[in-house]
Design a protein around this motif. Sequence first.
Motif, PDB file in Angstrom:
ATOM      1  N   ILE A 131       0.829  -1.208   0.000  1.00 18.00           N
ATOM      2  CA  ILE A 131       0.000   0.000   0.000  1.00 18.00           C
ATOM      3  C   ILE A 131       0.864   1.258   0.000  1.00 18.00           C
ATOM      4  N   GLU A 132       2.008   1.221   0.686  1.00 17.44           N
ATOM      5  CA  GLU A 132       2.913   2.370   0.672  1.00 17.44           C
ATOM      6  C   GLU A 132       3.553   2.545  -0.708  1.00 17.44           C
ATOM      7  N   ILE A 133       3.875   1.446  -1.354  1.00 20.88           N
ATOM      8  CA  ILE A 133       4.436   1.506  -2.706  1.00 20.88           C
ATOM      9  C   ILE A 133       3.393   2.054  -3.679  1.00 20.88           C
ATOM     10  N   ASP A 134       2.148   1.608  -3.538  1.00 26.52           N
ATOM     11  CA  ASP A 134       1.073   2.148  -4.381  1.00 26.52           C
ATOM     12  C   ASP A 134       0.916   3.654  -4.170  1.00 26.52           C
ATOM     13  N   SER A 160       3.971  -2.876 -10.331  1.00 32.65           N
ATOM     14  CA  SER A 160       4.092  -1.752  -9.406  1.00 32.65           C
ATOM     15  C   SER A 160       5.440  -1.787  -8.690  1.00 32.65           C
ATOM     16  N   ARG A 161       5.939  -2.964  -8.385  1.00 28.97           N
ATOM     17  CA  ARG A 161       7.266  -3.080  -7.758  1.00 28.97           C
ATOM     18  C   ARG A 161       8.357  -2.596  -8.714  1.00 28.97           C
ATOM     19  N   ASP A 202      12.069   1.916 -10.498  1.00 30.81           N
ATOM     20  CA  ASP A 202      12.408   2.968 -11.467  1.00 30.81           C
ATOM     21  C   ASP A 202      12.268   4.358 -10.854  1.00 30.81           C
ATOM     22  N   ILE A 203      11.202   4.556 -10.098  1.00 32.99           N
ATOM     23  CA  ILE A 203      11.000   5.856  -9.440  1.00 32.99           C
ATOM     24  C   ILE A 203      12.161   6.143  -8.502  1.00 32.99           C
TER      25      ILE A 203
END
Length: 131
Positions: free
Chosen positions: A31-34, A103-104, A109-110
């Motif tokens: 959820i934090e990654i999202d 998403s991972r 990349d981010i």
Amino acid sequence: MMRERVQQYFTQFQNALRNLEEAVQYAKTDIEIDGTIKRFELCYELSWKLIKEYLADLGLICKNPRDCFRLAYQNGLIANDQIWMEMIDARNRLVRTYSAEESREMFIDIKEKFLHELKYLYDKILNAGQI
């Protein structure tokens, strides 16, 4: 001095970038990654709109992210145009598809590429002395 519109976008971008930096630093759970990815999306949207307005003040017109990033690179606002093109592709993928694995990958990349480029843009505009 820059127009008020450029200053508004700059302030919004500054806040979004600060929030993204914090999210990247602390995100561990799905959820934090999202949430980090959502913060990236906002930062991305504000970055190209800021670039568009900033370049317009220089008499340079661009109408979409790809053209704005090319002009920004040609005018020294961004360091690596290839990574900015990757950001476009990443943003487009987010709109079309979603998976936990993707998403991972996006988060990596981010954290490893995109954040650095966004900070470079911020520093360039801040140090131009017109904001």
